[in-house]
Design a protein around this motif. Structure first.
Motif, PDB file in Angstrom:
ATOM      1  N   GLN A 109      -5.050  -8.205   3.091  1.00 48.50           N
ATOM      2  CA  GLN A 109      -5.331  -6.899   2.453  1.00 48.50           C
ATOM      3  C   GLN A 109      -6.588  -6.971   1.596  1.00 48.50           C
ATOM      4  O   GLN A 109      -7.407  -6.053   1.596  1.00 48.50           O
ATOM      5  CB  GLN A 109      -4.131  -6.468   1.611  1.00 48.50           C
ATOM      6  CG  GLN A 109      -2.919  -6.040   2.416  1.00 48.50           C
ATOM      7  CD  GLN A 109      -1.695  -5.795   1.535  1.00 48.50           C
ATOM      8  OE1 GLN A 109      -1.789  -5.786   0.310  1.00 48.50           O
ATOM      9  NE2 GLN A 109      -0.545  -5.609   2.179  1.00 48.50           N
ATOM     10  N   LYS A 112      -9.740  -7.027   3.803  1.00 45.50           N
ATOM     11  CA  LYS A 112     -10.105  -5.687   4.291  1.00 45.50           C
ATOM     12  C   LYS A 112     -10.670  -4.830   3.165  1.00 45.50           C
ATOM     13  O   LYS A 112     -11.688  -4.138   3.329  1.00 45.50           O
ATOM     14  CB  LYS A 112      -8.873  -5.013   4.893  1.00 45.50           C
ATOM     15  CG  LYS A 112      -8.370  -5.654   6.170  1.00 45.50           C
ATOM     16  CD  LYS A 112      -7.139  -4.918   6.665  1.00 45.50           C
ATOM     17  CE  LYS A 112      -6.604  -5.500   7.954  1.00 45.50           C
ATOM     18  NZ  LYS A 112      -5.376  -4.797   8.413  1.00 45.50           N
ATOM     19  N   LYS A 113     -10.013  -4.891   2.021  1.00 47.35           N
ATOM     20  CA  LYS A 113     -10.452  -4.077   0.886  1.00 47.35           C
ATOM     21  C   LYS A 113     -11.856  -4.443   0.440  1.00 47.35           C
ATOM     22  O   LYS A 113     -12.657  -3.579   0.067  1.00 47.35           O
ATOM     23  CB  LYS A 113      -9.463  -4.268  -0.271  1.00 47.35           C
ATOM     24  CG  LYS A 113      -9.805  -3.503  -1.540  1.00 47.35           C
ATOM     25  CD  LYS A 113      -8.774  -3.783  -2.621  1.00 47.35           C
ATOM     26  CE  LYS A 113      -9.131  -3.086  -3.924  1.00 47.35           C
ATOM     27  NZ  LYS A 113      -8.131  -3.381  -4.998  1.00 47.35           N
ATOM     28  N   ALA A 115     -14.140  -5.856   2.330  1.00 46.22           N
ATOM     29  CA  ALA A 115     -15.057  -5.815   3.471  1.00 46.22           C
ATOM     30  C   ALA A 115     -15.658  -7.187   3.767  1.00 46.22           C
ATOM     31  O   ALA A 115     -16.823  -7.303   4.160  1.00 46.22           O
ATOM     32  CB  ALA A 115     -16.165  -4.787   3.260  1.00 46.22           C
ATOM     33  N   GLU A 139      -7.032  -9.194  13.298  1.00 43.36           N
ATOM     34  CA  GLU A 139      -7.632  -8.231  12.383  1.00 43.36           C
ATOM     35  C   GLU A 139      -9.159  -8.179  12.488  1.00 43.36           C
ATOM     36  O   GLU A 139      -9.812  -7.461  11.744  1.00 43.36           O
ATOM     37  CB  GLU A 139      -7.235  -8.573  10.939  1.00 43.36           C
ATOM     38  CG  GLU A 139      -5.754  -8.486  10.655  1.00 43.36           C
ATOM     39  CD  GLU A 139      -5.225  -7.064  10.747  1.00 43.36           C
ATOM     40  OE1 GLU A 139      -6.038  -6.108  10.706  1.00 43.36           O
ATOM     41  OE2 GLU A 139      -3.990  -6.897  10.876  1.00 43.36           O
ATOM     42  N   ILE A 141     -11.330 -10.556  11.824  1.00 43.88           N
ATOM     43  CA  ILE A 141     -11.992 -11.310  10.748  1.00 43.88           C
ATOM     44  C   ILE A 141     -12.176 -12.750  11.201  1.00 43.88           C
ATOM     45  O   ILE A 141     -11.263 -13.363  11.768  1.00 43.88           O
ATOM     46  CB  ILE A 141     -11.169 -11.241   9.449  1.00 43.88           C
ATOM     47  CG1 ILE A 141     -11.200  -9.807   8.895  1.00 43.88           C
ATOM     48  CG2 ILE A 141     -11.695 -12.218   8.408  1.00 43.88           C
ATOM     49  CD1 ILE A 141     -10.384  -9.601   7.650  1.00 43.88           C
TER      50      ILE A 141
END
Length: 716
Positions: A109, A112-113, A115, A139, A141
């Protein structure tokens, strides 16, 4: 110059500049971006899913390359060094690692938050977690590590042994099967022949590893290994293998890219260990001939290619006295001791990790990788070597370190005032040194250890000094049984503090007092105040003064005479000393230079609460200041006649109940603390009167765990 993605990258048209200043490299910079293997993603920001010194280490390389770094932290690490160092930081939960640094979804999380395009797992925690690597892939990444298939194959020791055997890499005889019944494991141990090593199949760092020297103790060691393996890796499966007596632990740094290339960057010797965990490492391995070195490297590359490996990895071997070597395991991550390899090859392995993860080819071919000089790494721990290396936790009240230079690296994640937490590994720092040969590097190591001074917790610094100065270590005769074999020399009986050291401590106190009275005189402006005199004639301080210091549990009386020239005469028992000199301050430290009966001593002085810490080139001394009776409390624990908690931790297993009869040495409880399992045993025979803690509860340090009474007194 503005940074765009990975910028100022090396052209890797390199030439080595070797000399007295250690390894240096020169390259021609150019602006570039690092892209993923598909060529569609740019790495401009990475999240470091770790803490402490490795998080700081990764951030330094990221900063050098113009890449932004994102930190994650638990409640216990809110003010930690890696949090302050990062470009941004995010909280991920409570102190226990299961709820923070091992919480994959929370970390994802944050990625993603923030970036972040990539995640660097460091070592430990999620670094060898197949599920986390696969989660990153799902995901979108980049996982800065090997493919999840390699982690899976090499992370399960039984699988890795089978793969290595098929690839022609020599392996140790053992049992790596799926039948985990007690009877099956015991039968294979009997077939292999004692002593045997019991190892968690997903193990690492000595966790879930036990030695059974006979069939009588096999069951107890098996259960202990299973419990620790379950706690550390959520898998209690084990393997059995032959224990090689007095082996060397030699590992090879390998590196692969996503284009099928793989190289080795020579070997490290990590033989000197306690609790199956490394304590001092060096590169290259002492006494290893060029041909053996080549065979080790080629075997390690063969192991990496067998699982289509890319990224940083370490292939670990057991080596016997004839330099025959056998595959032990592969760590699919960056190792704690990677700096020694960097020092002898002039590389930045974290930069290699980032480049390979982004899809670039390896910076160097095997022929372009050269070895120069020798390097040591000493792990500095918060632990008490005199108490079976029991780890500790608490604040670092004073920390001073040797200056860093081209030949010296201080890898740490803590500063003075920080706290070593009970929830994580007790390593404080890594001291890394380089020299033109092994003897030069060893001299540098000892010199730097003498300058590494810590107050607040027991550390292994003095032990490392003793170890590195042992004649057999100096000769390079290292093996995994080194500490037990040389125990008597490494742990000599504690001697009384030298009287010269007591004089230095008393002299330091007097100089501190003198400075305080001078400061008072300056502030008050009353030169006639009795509190503004440091001549020894002050109120309640006669010309002849008595001072009490403590050597362990013993009081030492000093009679001090103030001389008009500023010197002192000190009397300890039947010996007299003439003491003079001065005190200076450098940074956060006070230094005493004094003459004791004509012999000049220089030492560092740190006074904290009720103790004086004296650091010299020979080691350190802790000298107590007696607490007045009206200030001292009565021990709450008292003599429980049982067992007390050696540190704060969680009670994992309770073996006894009230009324049970036990013998000296019988296990009473198992405590988990500092990521390690500690078995609490009965100090004497008797009857259990009361058990104070249940399984799953937390006990503070020195808390009584079990009350034990003599069998005779119980029957009355």
């Amino acid at each position: 110059m503005a940074a765009t993605g990975f910028i100022r990258a090396a052209e890797w048209r390199r030439r080595a500049l070797w000399g007295l200043q250690g390894p240096k490299w020169i390259w021609t910079p150019r602006a570039t971006k690092f892209t993923s293997a598909t060529g569609q993603s740019t790495i401009e920001k990475i999240l470091i899913a770790n803490r402490g010194e490795i998080a700081c280490r990764v951030m330094r390389t990221a900063r050098k390359l113009g890449v932004k770094s994102v930190a994650v932290y638990s409640d216990a690490d809110r003010n930690a060094m890696h949090v302050a160092m990062a470009d941004e930081a995010h909280a991920i939960g409570p102190a226990p690692s299961q709820q923070s640094y091992l919480a994959m979804e929370k970390i994802m999380q944050v990625a993603k938050k923030s970036a972040a395009q990539a995640i660097h797992p460091g070592y430990g925690f999620l670094s060898e977690n197949t599920e986390f690597a696969e989660l990153c892939s799902r995901e979108g990444i980049i996982f800065i590590g090997p493919p999840s298939s390699a982690i899976r194959d090499m992370g399960i020791k039984s699988t890795s042994k089978a793969i290595m055997s098929a690839a022609g890499v020599p392996v140790v005889e053992g049992y790596h099967g799926e039948d985990q019944s007690d009877g099956c494991l015991k039968e294979h141990a009997r077939r292999i022949g004692y002593p045997v090593m019991i190892k968690a199949v997903r193990g690492g760092g000595g966790k879930g590893m036990r030695i059974a020297f006979s069939e009588k103790e096999f069951q107890e060691q098996l259960e202990s290994a299973r419990r620790e393996a379950k706690k550390s890796f959520n898998d209690d499966a084990v393997l059995i293998e032959k224990f090689v007596d007095n082996p060397r632990h030699v590992e090879v740094q390998v590196f692969g890219d996503q284009h099928g290339n793989a190289v080795y960057l020579f070997e490290r010797d990590c033989s000197v260990q306690r609790r199956h965990q490394k304590i001092i490492e060096e590169a290259p391995g002492p006494g290893i001939e060029l041909e053996v070195r080549r065979k080790l490297g080629e075997a390690a590359v063969k192991a990496a290619k067998a699982v289509n490996y890319f990224g940083a990895g370490t292939v670990e071997f057991i080596m016997d006295s004839e330099h025959n070597f056998y595959f032990m395991e592969m760590n699919t991550r960056l190792q704690v001791e990677h700096p020694v390899t960097e020092m002898i090859t002039g590389t930045d392995l974290v930069e290699w990790q980032l480049r390979v993860a982004a899809g670039e080819k390896l910076p160097l071919t095997q022929e372009e990788i050269s070895l120069k000089g020798h390097a040591f790494e000493a792990r500095i721990y918060a632990e008490d070597p005199n108490n079976n290396f029991m780890p500790g936790a608490g604040p670092l009240l004073h920390v001073s370190v040797p200056p860093a230079d081209n030949c010296t690296r201080i890898e740490t994640g803590v500063r003075q005032g920080d706290e070593v937490s009970i929830h994580y590994d007790p390593m404080i720092a890594k001291l890394v040194v380089w020299g033109e040969d092994r003897q030069a590097a060893l001299r540098k190591l000892r010199y730097c250890l003498q300058q590494y001074n810590i107050v607040g917790l027991s550390t292994n610094v003095d032990f490392l000094l003793s170890l590195s100065g042992h004649p057999e270590f100096e000769a390079g005769n290292v093996h995994t049984n080194f500490i037990p074999q040389h125990y008597d020399e490494l742990f000599p009986p504690k001697k009384a503090i030298p009287k010269e050291a007591l004089c230095q401590a008393a002299f330091g106190l007097l100089l501190r007092e003198k400075m305080a009275t001078q400061a008072f005189r300056m502030q008050s402006g009353d030169k006639f105040s009795p509190f503004a005199s440091s001549s020894g004639r002050r109120i309640n301080i006669p010309y002849v003064r008595n001072l009490i210091l403590r050597d362990g549990e013993n009081d030492v009386n000093l009679s001090i005479i103030y001389n008009h020239d500023g010197s002192y005469h000190m009397q300890i028992q039947d010996q007299s000393f003439h003491v003079c000199g001065g005190l200076s301050s450098e940074g956060n430290s006070d230094y005493i230079r004094c003459s004791v009966n004509g012999n000049v001593h220089k030492s560092k002085l740190v006074i904290v609460e009720d103790a004086i810490y004296l650091f010299t080139l020979e080691g350190s001394e802790q000298i107590g200041l007696p607490v007045p009776k009206y200030l001292s409390g009565v021990s709450a624990a008292g003599d429980q006649g049982g067992a007390v908690a050696p540190m704060t931790g969680t009670i994992e297993k309770v073996f006894v109940k009230a009324g049970d009869k036990v013998h000296a040495g019988d296990p009473l409880m198992v405590m988990i603390a500092m990521k390690m399992e500690h078995t609490i045993r009965a100090s004497k025979a008797g009857i259990i009167k009361k058990v104070h803690f249940q399984e799953g509860s937390q006990a503070n340090r020195h808390a009584p765990l079990v009350e034990l009474v003599d069998e005779d007194s119980e029957s009355k």
